[in-house]
Design an enzyme around this catalytic site. Structure first.
Site, PDB file in Angstrom:
ATOM      1  N   GLY B 473       0.821  -1.213   0.000  1.00  0.00           N
ATOM      2  CA  GLY B 473       0.000   0.000   0.000  1.00  0.00           C
ATOM      3  C   GLY B 473       0.850   1.256   0.000  1.00  0.00           C
ATOM      4  O   GLY B 473       0.360   2.335   0.301  1.00  0.00           O
ATOM      5  N   HIS B 474       2.128   1.095  -0.356  1.00  0.00           N
ATOM      6  CA  HIS B 474       3.057   2.219  -0.337  1.00  0.00           C
ATOM      7  C   HIS B 474       3.430   2.564  -1.778  1.00  0.00           C
ATOM      8  O   HIS B 474       4.265   1.905  -2.381  1.00  0.00           O
ATOM      9  CB  HIS B 474       4.299   1.869   0.473  1.00  0.00           C
ATOM     10  CG  HIS B 474       3.994   1.486   1.883  1.00  0.00           C
ATOM     11  ND1 HIS B 474       4.889   0.829   2.701  1.00  0.00           N
ATOM     12  CD2 HIS B 474       2.884   1.668   2.630  1.00  0.00           C
ATOM     13  CE1 HIS B 474       4.337   0.630   3.885  1.00  0.00           C
ATOM     14  NE2 HIS B 474       3.107   1.124   3.865  1.00  0.00           N
ATOM     15  N   ILE B 475       2.797   3.584  -2.301  1.00  0.00           N
ATOM     16  CA  ILE B 475       2.991   3.939  -3.704  1.00  0.00           C
ATOM     17  C   ILE B 475       4.063   5.019  -3.776  1.00  0.00           C
ATOM     18  O   ILE B 475       3.854   6.152  -3.342  1.00  0.00           O
ATOM     19  CB  ILE B 475       1.660   4.389  -4.324  1.00  0.00           C
ATOM     20  CG1 ILE B 475       0.652   3.239  -4.213  1.00  0.00           C
ATOM     21  CG2 ILE B 475       1.870   4.811  -5.771  1.00  0.00           C
ATOM     22  CD1 ILE B 475      -0.746   3.584  -4.629  1.00  0.00           C
TER      23      ILE B 475
END
Lengths: 142, 538
Positions: B473-475
C-alpha cells in the site's frame, strides 16, 4: 430495519401463494423451496448449530441468499430430513462467519453478530473498542 | 467555463502531504484552496460500510464513485491497466483526508544510509538531501501527526528530541516473539505509531478497536482530516468532489490555472499563484501527463521524461503460521512491533534491505480469518461446544509476519495513460508497467528465510508463505526528486525543475523506497517544502 421490512413483505407473498396452492392441490410429500419460511430455516439452523439464540432477521436474509444462490431446494430437502452433510456444515459455517451463502453478494449477512465472536471470548468484532490502552499487552480475561 | 476558484495557493489532494502543507501555509495568512476529487467521510458510516462488506479489503469502508474511482485490492486489474510482467498490487482511496483513513499508523523514519545507497552500496541513487537535512522536519512531523514512541529506543535513526507521547504498549503476541528471539539476530522493538497512547490533540487514546485498516472508529489514529480541519480553521477552502483534470501553462513557463470537473458534471477553472500537486504516486503523474499541451508536449514538469517512471512499492513477503501456545491476536492495533535491525548493513551491496512487521491481526490478511477459519472448522463437522473450543484454540494461535522490502528504482516501472479508456471525469485510466529487479527479489528471498528462522525459534507450526509478492500500500516514486533536472522531476524543495510555481508533494518524490513506511517521510518533506512554497507567492 430494512431486513425486517423486506421479510414482512416476503412472508406476505409466501403466505398468499401458499393459500392459492391449497385451493387446487394437496400438500406435496416434501416441502418445496418456495414454502420454506424463516421459522423453518431458523429451527433447522438452531438444530445444526446447537445455538438457541439465533436471530430471525439474519435467518431470513440467509435463507434468501441460499435461494438466490440456487440452493433453495437443497435447503428445503434438508429441512425435510434429507441428509446433506456439506450443506449442513455450510449453514453452520455461515452462522459462525456471518458471510452470505450467496457468493455474488457484496455484503455479509452480519459481521458484528456472527457466532464466531461468541466463540472467540478473548476478543470482539473489529471496530469495537476492546478496553483501555494496552489491554492487548496481557493475557485476556476469558 | 466559469473562473470560479481563486487562491494564492491551489493544492490538489487532501491527503497527508497536501493537508499538512496547506494547514501551515494557511496559518501563514496565505489564501489556500484544495481541490479534492473525493467526498468527505462520516466516520460511523465508514465503520458500518466496513462491517457490511463481504470482502474486507482496505478500501471496503469507503465510496468508490464513478467520479472518484480508485483501485480495489481484490480487483487489482480493473482500474489499473496492468501491462506486467508483475501486477502492481497497492491501492489507495480518494476521499477528503486521503489514504491516511486506512493507513496502519507506522511512523518509522528512514535511516541515514537510505539517503545515499549509491554512495555507500553502489545501488539505486542518492537523494539530494541527507538525513541531517530532514531530521528537524522528522521531529516536527512527529509532533504534527502525534506519534507515540519510546525515544530511548535506537531504531537506527538519530533523534534530536522526544516523541510527543509515550509508546503504544507491545502486544502479548509481540512479547512472545521478543522472548523467543532474545538471543538471536532479530531485535523485536515497539514501533513508533501515529496513534494516541494518551488523550492528545483533542483526540482519544487508542482502545484497541483492531480495525486501524480500514478505519479507526474513534480517531485515536491520526488521519489527514486533522490537518484539513486546521487548514480550514485558518481560512483555507476545501472543494470536495472536484477533480483537477489539467494544469494550464502560461507564457512564462509558470502554471496559471487548473481545469476541474465537479461530480455533478459542471466544469471550471481554478487560478492561483502557486500550484501544489499532492495526489500521490499514481494520480500525480496521471494529471501531469494528461496536461500535455503546447510548451509542454510531453506533459507538465516532464522535460526529463521522468514523470511516471520509477514506480515503487515495498514488495512484501507475507508469511503466516500457528504458534504452539495461544498468543491472543485479533486485539489491539493491527501491528505494534517489528524487527528493524535488518534495514541497513553491508549486505545492501548484494540484496535489498527489509523490515519485518509483526501482525496482531492473526491470519486476516492472508486467509480472511477468522471468517475463513470458522467455516473450515464447520466443514469438519464440528458443532456446539466442540466447535467453539476449536475456533478459540485455532484463532488464538494465528501469527503473521510481513517483510517490507526495498524496491529498486527502475525507469521501466512506470505509469502512463491509456489511449482509449477514460473515467467519468474524462481522465485516461492509468497504465502500469511493473517488475522487480534481481536485487529486490534477493531481498524478498532473504526475508522469507528470515521468516522461517523466526517461526522456528518461536516453535510455530504450519508455516506458509504467500505464493504472490504482496503490495504494502506504499505507492512510491514516479515524480522523483533529484539534483539533476535531466533525470529527475523536482528539486530538493519539491519544486518542479520546469515550472517555478509548481510543487509536487507526496511519496512520488522519493528517489528510493527505503524500508520505512512512507507516511512520516511524506509529512517531513511536506513540512520542509512549506517555506519554499510560501516564498513563491508573489
Amino acid at each position: 430495519m430494512t431486513i425486517t421490512t423486506q421479510m414482512t413483505r416476503r412472508h406476505l407473498l409466501t403466505a398468499a401463494s401458499t393459500s392459492a396452492i391449497l385451493v387446487v392441490t394437496q400438500w406435496p410429500s416434501y416441502v418445496s423451496a418456495q414454502e420454506i419460511d424463516t421459522d423453518a430455516f431458523l429451527k433447522l439452523s438452531q438444530d445444526l448449530t446447537q445455538v438457541d439464540k439465533l436471530d430471525a432477521d439474519f435467518a431470513a436474509a440467509m435463507l434468501e441468499a441460499y435461494e438466490t444462490a440456487g440452493k433453495g431446494d437443497a435447503v428445503a430437502a434438508l429441512v425435510n430430513g434429507q441428509g446433506n452433510d456439506d450443506l449442513a456444515n455450510d449453514i453452520v459455517g455461515k452462522w459462525y462467519s456471518g458471510t452470505s451463502p450467496n457468493p455474488d453478494s457484496e455484503q455479509v449477512v452480519t459481521y458484528t453478530d456472527a457466532q464466531m465472536w461468541y466463540a472467540m471470548t478473548y476478543t470482539k468484532p473489529m471496530g469495537y473498542c476492546g478496553g483501555g490502552v494496552g489491554y492487548w499487552a496481557d493475557v485476556p480475561e476469558i | 467555463m466559469a473562473d470560479d476558484i481563486t487562491a494564492d495557493i491551489l493544492i490538489i489532494g487532501t491527503g497527508v502531504a497536501g493537508a499538512i502543507a496547506g494547514s501551515k501555509l494557511a496559518e501563514k495568512g496565505l489564501s489556500v484552496a484544495f481541490l479534492e476529487t473525493g467526498k468527505r467521510i462520516d466516520r460511523f458510516d465508514a465503520v458500518d460500510k466496513f462491517w457490511n462488506a463481504a470482502i474486507k479489503v482496505p478500501e471496503s469502508a469507503y465510496p468508490n464513485d464513478d467520479t472518484a474511482p480508485h483501485p480495489l485490492s481484490h480487483k487489482i486489474e480493473d482500474y489499473y491497466q496492468q501491462k506486467g510482467p508483475e501486477l502492481f498490487r497497492s491501492t489507495y482511496v480518494k476521499v477528503v483526508g486521503g489514504t491516511t483513513w486506512h493507513w496502519l499508523g507506522t511512523t518509522l523514519r528512514n535511516v541515514p544510509s537510505d539517503f545515499k545507497t549509491q554512495s555507500l552500496y553502489g545501488q539505486a541513487v542518492d537523494w539530494p538531501i541527507d538525513y541531517d537535512d530532514l531530521e528537524p522536519f522528522y521531529l516536527a512531523a512527529e509532533q504534527e501527526i502525534g506519534v507515540a514512541g519510546n525515544s530511548s529506543i535506537d531504531l537506527g535513526s538519530p533523534r534530536s528530541g522526544d516523541y510527543p507521547m509515550g509508546e503504544i504498549p507491545m502486544s502479548y503476541l509481540d512479547k512472545k516473539f521478543a522472548a523467543a528471539l532474545e538471543e538471536s539476530k532479530f531485535e523485536v522493538r515497539a514501533t513508533p505509531q501515529g496513534r494516541n497512547s494518551t488523550f492528545h490533540a483533542d483526540r482519544p487514546e487508542c482502545c484497541g478497536n483492531a480495525s486501524c485498516i480500514p478505519v479507526c472508529p474513534i480517531q485515536a489514529k491520526y488521519d489527514a482530516t486533522v490537518h484539513v480541519a486546521q487548514a480550514e480553521a485558518a481560512g483555507a477552502t476545501v472543494y470536495d468532489q472536484t477533480t483537477a483534470t489539467k494544469l494550464n501553462l502560461g507564457q512564462d513557463g509558470k502554471i496559471i490555472s487548473v481545469d476541474f470537473r465537479r461530480a455533478d458534471g459542471s466544469t471550471g477553472i481554478a487560478s492561483g499563484k502557486v500550484f501544489v500537486v499532492a495526489a500521490h504516486g499514481i494520480e500525480t503523474p496521471r494529471l501531469l501527463l494528461n496536461s500535455a499541451q503546447e510548451g509542454a508536449e510531453n506533459g507538465i514538469a516532464n522535460s526529463s521524461d521522468q514523470v511516471g517512471r520509477n514506480l515503487m512499492d515495498h514488495p512484501s513477503r507475507l508469511s503466516w503460521a500457528e504458534a504452539a501456545e495461544p498468543v491472543w491476536p485479533y486485539r489491539g492495533p493491527l501491528s505494534t512491533s517489528g524487527i528493524e535491525n535488518l534495514r541497513d548493513g553491508d549486505f545492501r551491496k548484494n540484496h535489498a534491505a527489509f523490515r519485518i512487521e509483526i501482525g496482531n491481526d492473526g491470519h486476516s490478511w492472508p486467509t480472511g480469518a477468522p471468517q475463513s477459519t470458522v467455516e473450515d472448522l464447520a466443514k469438519q463437522g464440528l458443532r456446539g461446544d466442540e466447535l467453539d473450543a476449536a475456533i478459540k484454540d485455532k484463532t488464538s494461535r494465528h501469527i503473521r509476519l510481513a517483510s517490507l522490502v526495498e524496491q529498486s528504482p527502475d525507469a521501466k516501472n512506470r505509469v502512463t495513460l491509456d489511449p482509449e479508456k477514460r473515467d467519468a471525469n474524462g481522465m485516461p485510466l492509468p497504465v502500469i508497467n511493473y517488475d522487480y529487479s534481481d536485487y529486490t527479489r534477493a531481498g524478498l528471498k532473504a526475508a522469507e528465510e528470515a521468516h522461517d528462522e523466526v517461526f522456528e525459534m518461536l516453535g510455530a507450526k504450519n508455516v506458509q508463505h504467500s505464493p504472490d509478492i504482496q503490495g504494502a500500500g506504499h505507492i512510491i516514486g514516479t515524480v522523483r526528486m533529484g539534483s539533476n533536472p535531466q533525470v529527475s522531476v523536482v528539486d530538493a524543495d519539491l519544486r518542479s525543475f520546469d515550472h517555478s510555481n509548481l510543487f509536487l508533494l507526496g511519496s512520488g518524490v522519493f528517489p528510493t523506497s527505503a524500508t520505512a513506511n512512507p507516511t512520516l517521510t511524506i509529512a517531513a518533506l511536506s513540512l520542509r517544502a512549506v517555506d519554499p512554497i510560501a516564498s513563491s507567492v508573489e
